[in-house]
Design a protein around this motif. Structure first.
Motif, PDB file in Angstrom:
ATOM      1  N   ARG A 108       0.838  -1.212   0.000  1.00 55.14           N
ATOM      2  CA  ARG A 108       0.000   0.000   0.000  1.00 55.14           C
ATOM      3  C   ARG A 108       0.864   1.249   0.000  1.00 55.14           C
ATOM      4  N   LEU A 109       1.939   1.219   0.777  1.00 55.48           N
ATOM      5  CA  LEU A 109       2.849   2.368   0.808  1.00 55.48           C
ATOM      6  C   LEU A 109       3.539   2.545  -0.540  1.00 55.48           C
ATOM      7  N   ASP A 110       3.879   1.437  -1.190  1.00 57.94           N
ATOM      8  CA  ASP A 110       4.499   1.522  -2.517  1.00 57.94           C
ATOM      9  C   ASP A 110       3.560   2.165  -3.524  1.00 57.94           C
ATOM     10  N   GLU A 111       2.280   1.797  -3.477  1.00 59.79           N
ATOM     11  CA  GLU A 111       1.290   2.381  -4.381  1.00 59.79           C
ATOM     12  C   GLU A 111       1.166   3.886  -4.143  1.00 59.79           C
ATOM     13  N   ILE A 112       1.114   4.262  -2.882  1.00 64.51           N
ATOM     14  CA  ILE A 112       1.004   5.690  -2.551  1.00 64.51           C
ATOM     15  C   ILE A 112       2.277   6.415  -2.964  1.00 64.51           C
ATOM     16  N   SER A 113       3.429   5.808  -2.744  1.00 65.23           N
ATOM     17  CA  SER A 113       4.704   6.429  -3.136  1.00 65.23           C
ATOM     18  C   SER A 113       4.770   6.669  -4.635  1.00 65.23           C
ATOM     19  N   GLU A 114       4.303   5.693  -5.414  1.00 67.58           N
ATOM     20  CA  GLU A 114       4.280   5.858  -6.868  1.00 67.58           C
ATOM     21  C   GLU A 114       3.360   7.015  -7.268  1.00 67.58           C
ATOM     22  N   ALA A 115       2.207   7.101  -6.606  1.00 65.89           N
ATOM     23  CA  ALA A 115       1.283   8.196  -6.889  1.00 65.89           C
ATOM     24  C   ALA A 115       1.900   9.537  -6.490  1.00 65.89           C
ATOM     25  N   LEU A 116       2.618   9.566  -5.369  1.00 70.07           N
ATOM     26  CA  LEU A 116       3.284  10.800  -4.933  1.00 70.07           C
ATOM     27  C   LEU A 116       4.382  11.206  -5.915  1.00 70.07           C
ATOM     28  N   ASP A 117       5.148  10.233  -6.400  1.00 68.68           N
ATOM     29  CA  ASP A 117       6.181  10.530  -7.405  1.00 68.68           C
ATOM     30  C   ASP A 117       5.557  11.181  -8.632  1.00 68.68           C
ATOM     31  N   ARG A 118       4.474  10.579  -9.089  1.00 66.52           N
ATOM     32  CA  ARG A 118       3.772  11.106 -10.277  1.00 66.52           C
ATOM     33  C   ARG A 118       3.224  12.509  -9.990  1.00 66.52           C
ATOM     34  N   GLU A 119       2.669  12.687  -8.810  1.00 71.00           N
ATOM     35  CA  GLU A 119       2.083  13.981  -8.445  1.00 71.00           C
ATOM     36  C   GLU A 119       3.151  15.069  -8.401  1.00 71.00           C
ATOM     37  N   ILE A 120       4.283  14.774  -7.814  1.00 68.14           N
ATOM     38  CA  ILE A 120       5.360  15.764  -7.750  1.00 68.14           C
ATOM     39  C   ILE A 120       5.808  16.139  -9.158  1.00 68.14           C
ATOM     40  N   GLU A 121       5.932  15.149 -10.028  1.00 71.61           N
ATOM     41  CA  GLU A 121       6.316  15.408 -11.417  1.00 71.61           C
ATOM     42  C   GLU A 121       5.290  16.304 -12.110  1.00 71.61           C
ATOM     43  N   LEU A 122       4.010  15.997 -11.922  1.00 69.80           N
ATOM     44  CA  LEU A 122       2.949  16.798 -12.543  1.00 69.80           C
ATOM     45  C   LEU A 122       2.913  18.221 -11.992  1.00 69.80           C
ATOM     46  N   LEU A 123       3.060  18.343 -10.677  1.00 70.87           N
ATOM     47  CA  LEU A 123       3.022  19.669 -10.057  1.00 70.87           C
ATOM     48  C   LEU A 123       4.212  20.525 -10.483  1.00 70.87           C
ATOM     49  N   LYS A 124       5.378  19.914 -10.566  1.00 73.97           N
ATOM     50  CA  LYS A 124       6.551  20.668 -11.020  1.00 73.97           C
ATOM     51  C   LYS A 124       6.365  21.124 -12.461  1.00 73.97           C
ATOM     52  N   GLY A 125       5.780  20.273 -13.292  1.00 72.98           N
ATOM     53  CA  GLY A 125       5.500  20.659 -14.668  1.00 72.98           C
ATOM     54  C   GLY A 125       4.489  21.789 -14.741  1.00 72.98           C
ATOM     55  N   ALA A 126       3.452  21.704 -13.912  1.00 68.09           N
ATOM     56  CA  ALA A 126       2.439  22.760 -13.883  1.00 68.09           C
ATOM     57  C   ALA A 126       3.046  24.067 -13.401  1.00 68.09           C
ATOM     58  N   ARG A 127       3.872  23.979 -12.364  1.00 65.52           N
ATOM     59  CA  ARG A 127       4.515  25.186 -11.824  1.00 65.52           C
ATOM     60  C   ARG A 127       5.422  25.829 -12.873  1.00 65.52           C
ATOM     61  N   LYS A 128       6.169  24.997 -13.573  1.00 67.05           N
ATOM     62  CA  LYS A 128       7.064  25.513 -14.615  1.00 67.05           C
ATOM     63  C   LYS A 128       6.273  26.178 -15.746  1.00 67.05           C
ATOM     64  N   GLY A 129       5.076  25.689 -15.992  1.00 63.22           N
ATOM     65  CA  GLY A 129       4.245  26.219 -17.072  1.00 63.22           C
ATOM     66  C   GLY A 129       3.480  27.483 -16.731  1.00 63.22           C
ATOM     67  N   VAL A 130       3.551  27.943 -15.496  1.00 64.50           N
ATOM     68  CA  VAL A 130       2.828  29.161 -15.118  1.00 64.50           C
ATOM     69  C   VAL A 130       3.563  30.361 -15.698  1.00 64.50           C
ATOM     70  N   LYS A 131       2.903  31.030 -16.600  1.00 66.81           N
ATOM     71  CA  LYS A 131       3.484  32.208 -17.262  1.00 66.81           C
ATOM     72  C   LYS A 131       2.493  33.370 -17.175  1.00 66.81           C
ATOM     73  N   LEU A 132       3.023  34.555 -17.214  1.00 64.68           N
ATOM     74  CA  LEU A 132       2.204  35.757 -17.190  1.00 64.68           C
ATOM     75  C   LEU A 132       1.395  35.819 -18.482  1.00 64.68           C
ATOM     76  N   ILE A 133       0.090  35.941 -18.340  1.00 68.14           N
ATOM     77  CA  ILE A 133      -0.820  35.994 -19.491  1.00 68.14           C
ATOM     78  C   ILE A 133      -1.402  37.398 -19.557  1.00 68.14           C
ATOM     79  N   GLY A 134      -0.911  38.205 -20.479  1.00 65.56           N
ATOM     80  CA  GLY A 134      -1.428  39.568 -20.608  1.00 65.56           C
ATOM     81  C   GLY A 134      -1.200  40.379 -19.352  1.00 65.56           C
ATOM     82  N   LYS A 135      -1.129  41.646 -19.480  1.00 64.16           N
ATOM     83  CA  LYS A 135      -0.957  42.509 -18.307  1.00 64.16           C
ATOM     84  C   LYS A 135      -2.210  43.325 -18.099  1.00 64.16           C
ATOM     85  N   ARG A 136      -2.521  43.545 -16.857  1.00 63.73           N
ATOM     86  CA  ARG A 136      -3.677  44.389 -16.499  1.00 63.73           C
ATOM     87  C   ARG A 136      -3.311  45.824 -16.560  1.00 63.73           C
TER      88      ARG A 136
END
Length: 136
Positions: A108-136
């Motif tokens: 069970r811990l291995d399954e959760i660890s794999e999900a956490l690994d994937r989540e960290i990868e996805l979150l880092k990708g999302a964070r890297k993709g945050v860009k300023l969109i137009g200025k107010r």
């Protein structure tokens, strides 16, 4: 969960949201099970469930900031970073469960660890993709 409205997001850019919900469910099931003895519930179960909840909260909060200003970009990235930190804390808690010799099924811990690994990868990708969109 009948009678309770559930928001299902199947948009690929929100895969990290779906993964976070899955991790929260897995953590909650784990810590509410007999794998964590009642005498350790306040030591492990409550904090781990809260950390999983915090991870989802930070993801939802990050999505609330539309990146149309530098401040919004910074806040979105900050909350994604906090969600990553929550993932890392869950790793630490699971390691402590094992170190304490509690009867936690390693599979069970291995399954959760794999999900956490994937989540960290996805979150880092999302964070890297945050860009300023137009200025107010």
């Amino acid at each position: 969960m009948s009678g309770v409205p559930v928001r299902l997001r199947n948009i690929s850019q929100f895969e990290f949201y779906n993964t976070a919900i899955d991790i929260r469910v897995r953590i909650t099931r784990l810590v509410a099970s007999s794998a964590v003895p009642k005498s350790y519930r306040f030591t492990f179960a409550v904090p781990m469930a809260q950390t999983a909840r915090s991870m989802v909260y930070n993801i939802v909060t990050a999505d609330a900031f539309y990146p149309n200003s530098e401040d919004a970009v910074t806040l979105r990235k900050r909350h994604l970073t906090l969600a990553i930190a929550d993932c890392e804390q869950l790793y630490q808690d699971m390691q402590c469960l094992l170190a304490m010799g509690l009867p936690v099924p390693v599979s069970r811990l291995d399954e959760i660890s794999e999900a956490l690994d994937r989540e960290i990868e996805l979150l880092k990708g999302a964070r890297k993709g945050v860009k300023l969109i137009g200025k107010r």
